[in-house]
Design a protein around this motif. Structure first.
Motif, PDB file in Angstrom:
ATOM      1  N   GLN G  22       0.714  -1.226  -0.019  1.00 54.48           N
ATOM      2  CA  GLN G  22       0.077  -0.110   0.062  1.00 54.48           C
ATOM      3  C   GLN G  22       0.802   1.464  -0.157  1.00 54.48           C
ATOM      4  O   GLN G  22       1.967   1.319   0.362  1.00 54.48           O
ATOM      5  CB  GLN G  22      -0.989   0.087   1.108  1.00 54.48           C
ATOM      6  CG  GLN G  22      -1.870  -1.250   1.209  1.00 54.48           C
ATOM      7  CD  GLN G  22      -2.579  -1.628   2.499  1.00 54.48           C
ATOM      8  OE1 GLN G  22      -2.130  -2.544   3.300  1.00 54.48           O
ATOM      9  NE2 GLN G  22      -3.369  -0.769   2.846  1.00 54.48           N
ATOM     10  N   ILE G  56      -2.992 -13.218  -5.523  1.00 57.14           N
ATOM     11  CA  ILE G  56      -4.112 -12.586  -4.714  1.00 57.14           C
ATOM     12  C   ILE G  56      -3.469 -11.460  -4.000  1.00 57.14           C
ATOM     13  O   ILE G  56      -2.566 -11.426  -3.750  1.00 57.14           O
ATOM     14  CB  ILE G  56      -4.319 -13.998  -3.588  1.00 57.14           C
ATOM     15  CG1 ILE G  56      -4.799 -15.173  -4.266  1.00 57.14           C
ATOM     16  CG2 ILE G  56      -5.214 -13.202  -2.561  1.00 57.14           C
ATOM     17  CD1 ILE G  56      -4.875 -16.406  -3.293  1.00 57.14           C
ATOM     18  N   LEU G  57      -4.437 -10.504  -4.159  1.00 56.66           N
ATOM     19  CA  LEU G  57      -3.873  -9.163  -3.548  1.00 56.66           C
ATOM     20  C   LEU G  57      -4.795  -9.245  -2.194  1.00 56.66           C
ATOM     21  O   LEU G  57      -5.977  -9.472  -2.225  1.00 56.66           O
ATOM     22  CB  LEU G  57      -4.420  -8.272  -4.455  1.00 56.66           C
ATOM     23  CG  LEU G  57      -3.801  -8.119  -6.000  1.00 56.66           C
ATOM     24  CD1 LEU G  57      -4.876  -7.144  -6.898  1.00 56.66           C
ATOM     25  CD2 LEU G  57      -2.426  -7.932  -6.200  1.00 56.66           C
ATOM     26  N   THR G  58      -4.075  -8.422  -1.224  1.00 51.52           N
ATOM     27  CA  THR G  58      -4.760  -8.303  -0.051  1.00 51.52           C
ATOM     28  C   THR G  58      -4.260  -6.776   0.567  1.00 51.52           C
ATOM     29  O   THR G  58      -2.948  -6.528   0.318  1.00 51.52           O
ATOM     30  CB  THR G  58      -4.643  -9.266   0.985  1.00 51.52           C
ATOM     31  OG1 THR G  58      -5.410  -9.153   2.056  1.00 51.52           O
ATOM     32  CG2 THR G  58      -3.338  -9.801   1.235  1.00 51.52           C
ATOM     33  N   THR G  59      -5.302  -6.385   1.128  1.00 52.01           N
ATOM     34  CA  THR G  59      -4.561  -4.904   2.082  1.00 52.01           C
ATOM     35  C   THR G  59      -5.204  -4.979   3.449  1.00 52.01           C
ATOM     36  O   THR G  59      -6.141  -5.626   3.757  1.00 52.01           O
ATOM     37  CB  THR G  59      -5.190  -3.811   1.141  1.00 52.01           C
ATOM     38  OG1 THR G  59      -6.537  -3.924   1.267  1.00 52.01           O
ATOM     39  CG2 THR G  59      -4.740  -3.682  -0.180  1.00 52.01           C
ATOM     40  N   GLU G  62      -6.944  -0.251   4.313  1.00 52.23           N
ATOM     41  CA  GLU G  62      -6.761   0.504   3.136  1.00 52.23           C
ATOM     42  C   GLU G  62      -7.373   2.023   2.985  1.00 52.23           C
ATOM     43  O   GLU G  62      -6.963   2.852   2.357  1.00 52.23           O
ATOM     44  CB  GLU G  62      -6.764  -0.143   1.666  1.00 52.23           C
ATOM     45  CG  GLU G  62      -8.344  -0.328   1.444  1.00 52.23           C
ATOM     46  CD  GLU G  62      -8.241  -1.099  -0.008  1.00 52.23           C
ATOM     47  OE1 GLU G  62      -7.521  -1.805  -0.406  1.00 52.23           O
ATOM     48  OE2 GLU G  62      -9.316  -0.631  -0.609  1.00 52.23           O
ATOM     49  N   LEU G  69      -3.779   0.428  -1.962  1.00 51.38           N
ATOM     50  CA  LEU G  69      -3.087  -0.718  -2.698  1.00 51.38           C
ATOM     51  C   LEU G  69      -2.245   0.527  -3.802  1.00 51.38           C
ATOM     52  O   LEU G  69      -2.835   1.215  -4.528  1.00 51.38           O
ATOM     53  CB  LEU G  69      -3.818  -1.512  -3.540  1.00 51.38           C
ATOM     54  CG  LEU G  69      -2.873  -2.855  -4.180  1.00 51.38           C
ATOM     55  CD1 LEU G  69      -2.234  -3.553  -3.364  1.00 51.38           C
ATOM     56  CD2 LEU G  69      -3.763  -3.645  -5.083  1.00 51.38           C
ATOM     57  N   LYS G  74      -2.896  -2.620  -8.875  1.00 50.89           N
ATOM     58  CA  LYS G  74      -4.421  -3.029  -9.046  1.00 50.89           C
ATOM     59  C   LYS G  74      -4.773  -3.049 -10.449  1.00 50.89           C
ATOM     60  O   LYS G  74      -5.572  -3.941 -10.699  1.00 50.89           O
ATOM     61  CB  LYS G  74      -5.186  -1.496  -8.287  1.00 50.89           C
ATOM     62  CG  LYS G  74      -6.707  -1.876  -8.151  1.00 50.89           C
ATOM     63  CD  LYS G  74      -7.185  -0.542  -7.263  1.00 50.89           C
ATOM     64  CE  LYS G  74      -6.689  -0.317  -5.861  1.00 50.89           C
ATOM     65  NZ  LYS G  74      -7.183   0.730  -5.097  1.00 50.89           N
ATOM     66  N   TYR G  82      -9.274 -10.023  -4.437  1.00 51.32           N
ATOM     67  CA  TYR G  82      -8.768  -8.817  -3.891  1.00 51.32           C
ATOM     68  C   TYR G  82      -9.526  -8.828  -2.256  1.00 51.32           C
ATOM     69  O   TYR G  82     -10.711  -8.480  -2.431  1.00 51.32           O
ATOM     70  CB  TYR G  82      -9.058  -7.595  -4.416  1.00 51.32           C
ATOM     71  CG  TYR G  82      -8.597  -6.059  -4.003  1.00 51.32           C
ATOM     72  CD1 TYR G  82      -7.616  -5.558  -4.817  1.00 51.32           C
ATOM     73  CD2 TYR G  82      -9.017  -5.692  -2.880  1.00 51.32           C
ATOM     74  CE1 TYR G  82      -7.041  -4.464  -4.061  1.00 51.32           C
ATOM     75  CE2 TYR G  82      -8.565  -4.356  -2.482  1.00 51.32           C
ATOM     76  CZ  TYR G  82      -7.704  -3.754  -3.284  1.00 51.32           C
ATOM     77  OH  TYR G  82      -7.174  -2.542  -2.635  1.00 51.32           O
ATOM     78  N   ALA G  84      -9.600  -6.876   0.988  1.00 50.73           N
ATOM     79  CA  ALA G  84      -9.548  -5.824   1.756  1.00 50.73           C
ATOM     80  C   ALA G  84      -9.817  -6.254   3.189  1.00 50.73           C
ATOM     81  O   ALA G  84     -10.694  -6.066   3.512  1.00 50.73           O
ATOM     82  CB  ALA G  84     -10.192  -4.520   1.312  1.00 50.73           C
TER      83      ALA G  84
END
Lengths: 211, 211, 211, 211, 211, 211, 211, 211
Positions: G22, G56-59, G62, G69, G74, G82, G84
């Motif tokens: 991020q 795999i995206l993770t935050t 955010e 991110l 993105k 994704y 969050a």
């Protein structure tokens, strides 16, 4: 005969310029660890307060990504001239800022800021040109990396600025411990953890001796 | 024609100023390893003794956290002027100190101390202003970190001080090995472990050759 | 099947051992800058307090050159078991200390101290032998130089200790921001100047958005 | 009265000399990481384009191991004078090059190149001798190692060159954000990843505030 | 249950192997400053003497460029087994050496030498294979550069050696200050300049308290 | 008008002084890796030979621990004036040496030696005083550590010496590749491994293109 | 027989976890220069895209100071899961995240994130416990300083994670240049400036050969 | 009983794998200075030749930007198996390479190459899996930067590779100086400038003794 004239920092003749110590810009600084840099900036602020030096705060675009002035500085100098520059990068290009400097009537300027090669160097060079004596507080000034810092120092050195760090500034202003032992010791204790330990060890040793 | 005048260190014209090498202050030094720093200070002291240079000791607040003068120095110079300054941070602000310097009749000053940017730089700048030639013994002078050291060096460089280290000082004073081979070799053997090894290897090799 | 079992730090099962954070010993630490080290120690202390972890304080010869316990720790844990060891170098050799550890009923130990290879490593190895899980808080533990630190880390790594730093400890204990957003943010703001700036910038940005 | 005259970079009076940024020579540079160096060179190129500064490209033996000009530079300055020197090591020894410089009519020169102590230093010293003001863009100039860089900087410092880095150059040329906020911000966003993050965080924060 | 068994250094069960601390080889060491390395070697020697640990000296080709054993070691251990190996690089390949080790009857070996990856690592690996517990005294062992040192440490770590430094060795052997406060303090004072300063400051503080 | 006069190295006007590159003294050098330092010294020697620069060799006490002149230098300059100084530390104090320098009739001096702050700095300062232009070959000069080197550079910088490294020296002397492409390329190939690789890659690529 | 089983990265069996890259958190990273870190993260992203690895995206938080991110990620993975996370610090504590990982059906996990000791180490340890093979992409993962990084690496090393960097990951996945020379070369050209230069030099050389 | 088995390098049982020491790839190496790296590679080659170890050369895409094999290696091993891999990144994926390794009949493999984390680590891990003992020659292997190197070392350490440097390799193979004093001394003299100086000083000392 010597050509060199040692115009020491004279607390009756010094003003402090804190340039763009903003929260966003602080996050760009990488030539110091964050702990060291925070300590350097706050130590310089405490010096200004302790010696009652006229202090001028200025920021660049504080409503944008550069972020607001570091809150600790705002709180410490509630009555200081505060110039939120509308766009001038070199603070010395801002009339209000220069006016505030001149209003102090001082000829010695302690300058610190972020980033060193711009927010410190530009007003330092401008002030040198106008005949001020300029002292850079190197450890209250930060920038992107050490290479940038070294280049900035050389440019300022060439122009006649004097490179200092906050501890030297405090000592040169105070001149004699007897002027206020307690006050100076408190300043050092708050910003030099190793000196604080010396004091605490000493007190303990002395007490041990008394038993 | 050259403008530069090489006024070398002249043992007939040099005084040594050891400023605030106190036990507490030594614990603040982090720009050298403790072993390296101890060696640098004691090497400088041995130089002063070996060349019979008038040496002046001074301390700041030695009854407080700064601690007493490093005992090795006290023992080596039992008859040296010893100025326990009651409060002046710049040793040159202390009349007795300046008097002691002037009493030596020397115009070249070797200065070392703790911390570099204050206890060394301040009297260095004062002495330069008064027309002394100033030689800073950089590795017998310590401070909080390398950034502070570098700033202090630049400030002194700008004012005309000459940056040296103890080995260079010894060599510039001695000028010719033939003045006393044994004496200089002993000095180096005691403070340069790598040189000591060279000598021991050489002796062994020569003996091997004789067999 | 995996052989590795991830026994995370569990705030219900953790005790904190702060070993020999004394003022004199702190002056020996040179593998961190004094600002960074002070921050690491106080951050670990704040974690112990924030998560209400049973904390044990111990010192070695606090009436001598090692100096008294750092006052900030004494004040933060007024009711903590406090073992002023009469001579045991390995705190685990002191019965009272081990008793205090056992009295906590915890099986996970967070250990920090001065110096890393002795005051941290010795009780860490002793505790590992007795079946405790040991987590070393590396940035709240200091020693003479980086070489010494690296050797100490390898010895503890071999024995099964887990190397952590205070930020990771706080995160592994807290597990979910929702347990107390405010509390964790305050902890980070107080000990991570760069994170504090992020927060201040964010607040300013959000306010700007509201206007 | 001050002797120092602060002749700032004036976009109406500046030309940019990019000397020997060739693909082979780039592979010799080790005083910066490849990512940092690439960024410094391209940032300087973007500055030249953004401020519409007359820019002169030159190469040394580009048909040999030194390799062709870095393609990004060739593409960015399709109409710039391009002097493929047949053999002169100091670009200033090449008549066409000097003619091109003089044709710009500018008196301030921003110089960057590979390697610092030759391709930058030689034309810098030549230009200084002819009365130009020379500003070295230190982070768009690379060489074999840091020792070489430091020696080169000192030699140029002595001759009167000003050491700068690309960020300072951009700021000194732009002078006031209000001249084009968008443009400068884009330049910084493209070449200062940390500043780009500040901007993105700020935008997100402001949007959060609006919700 | 824990798998780890903490077999601490036990002064009744330890022998010291000093391998190839020769004057020529010392001149090859560059992963420590000469002052730091000399101190590390002599500290280890003082430990061996202080704790009356059986100590074995060995050299490699001492009549050639490797040079004689460092004289300080020869003098400190006049009666120690002294094996001038006729050619074996790994001391453990020399029967007399192994015999001397076995004659001590000890199962814990403290090994230091020059160079780390050969003169220390080889006998360390040999001894581990024969079931000895091996403790490397990292700061009394030197080599060509830090990369070499790091590789050597990893190889020994993998084989089961424990990485220590002299201060940890002294502390693990002594276990309790009360066994001889004076003796241990003297050892530390002689080899830890920063600790010596703590002691001197403490004594001064206590005296001040008595006045 | 510019004050700076760029007196470039002029092969018709340069002499080379190689001072105390002796085998023992080389073992004291720790501000370069041994490989880097050896390469720097031999590169400078090759430059002297390639440009047929009058070269003067001198040694200090070569029959003692300082050791004989590095054999490679002796072999490369069999007819060079060779002054084995009987004791003068500053080579310039030796009449024969100064006579040899004057006999060259050159006014530009390239100086390299061991150790930087003595064997280089002393004759450099002496020569500057007598009106010579002095160019220090920094990477063919070594000393005990980087701090010492930095102090020595500043002292020489102040006196007017120009800090260079061997690659810059070669380029400034050669001026134009066309004077002898082959010769310069060979010099670089022999002393710049990275440049050698560029050449080899280029040759391979060109051959590939021909197929 | 060897105990070691080399389960190489297999593009048919790998998933990529990008954790908390991020904008705010990126501003905390100081163990890499911003240019180097940006390049590492984007290189890892390009690898994921090029090899069509499920990503795999993770935050974390955010909408607060941690920031959104990084936009480049993105955009590159518009259809990627994704997550969050509403508060879980260890992404593996989030059911949706674990579900997404399991849905990929892969058993090898490439993990990168900010900060290394938390956002990378926690899910790495969790995944190891569940029997996944874990590969840490060290140069796409950043943290506060190098000490913290080193501690985190040791903890993960102990648990069985494999330390890699993006270039090794790409090479281990690709296995054979012939699978797609153009594609891999483009990837390297975009993220290895030094390799890009090699290619450009080579092309030029080959063209020169053709003439 | 000890679990560790010290299988030393046995010259009757060792093969050397030199992987991708190509001119282009060499230009990517930045974790060593070019001089140090060249020396490391050539020292390893000399060891292979001196001990008559079967040596296998392999390259990757030598007709492209990676460049040809470093010529010095080609010349030293004219009859060695030479596998110009058509595309396999892991040399062990190439049947001819593995066949060549097996044809040597050796079970101990010394591996060096460019870049460490790929060209060294991949075949190292493959060979470990097949039951070979793997010794990495760390200073004959290079990569992009130190972070990458450290990660690669940890991955190989975990898998069971032994980290060595060329000097240790030579010593472990030779075992006893008496096997050929002259030969080993020549090897060291050629690749350890500091050892060469020791020898030259010793010879001079011995000659002096004879006079």
């Amino acid at each position: 005969m010597s050509q060199f004239k040692y115009n020491r920092l004279d607390k009756a003749n010094v003003a402090v310029l804190l340039v763009d110590h903003q929260t966003g810009l602080t996050n760009l600084v990488q030539d110091f660890s964050p702990d060291d840099f925070k300590n350097g900036v706050l130590a310089m602020a405490d010096i200004a307060e302790y010696f009652k030096l006229p202090t001028i705060l200025t920021t660049s675009f504080e409503d944008g990504p550069n972020g607001p002035l570091v809150p600790e500085l705002k709180e410490k100098f509630p009555k200081a001239p505060y110039i939120a520059r509308p766009g001038n990068i070199n603070a010395w290009d801002n009339e209000d800022f220069v006016k505030a400097v001149k209003a102090t009537g001082k000829k010695q300027l302690l300058i610190a800021g972020i980033v060193t090669e711009v927010c410190v160097a530009f007003p330092a060079l401008s002030a040198l040109e106008e005949g001020y004596e300029v002292f850079v507080v190197a450890d209250a000034s930060g920038t992107f990396n050490q290479t940038t810092r070294e280049a900035a120092w050389l440019r300022m050195q060439r122009a006649g600025a004097q490179m200092m760090t906050w501890f030297g500034v405090a000592c040169e202003l105070h001149r004699d411990w007897r002027n206020d032992i307690e006050g100076l010791a408190t300043l050092f204790s708050n910003h030099l953890p190793s000196y604080r330990c010396l004091m605490q060890s000493y007190d303990a040793g002395r007490k041990a001796g008394k038993r």
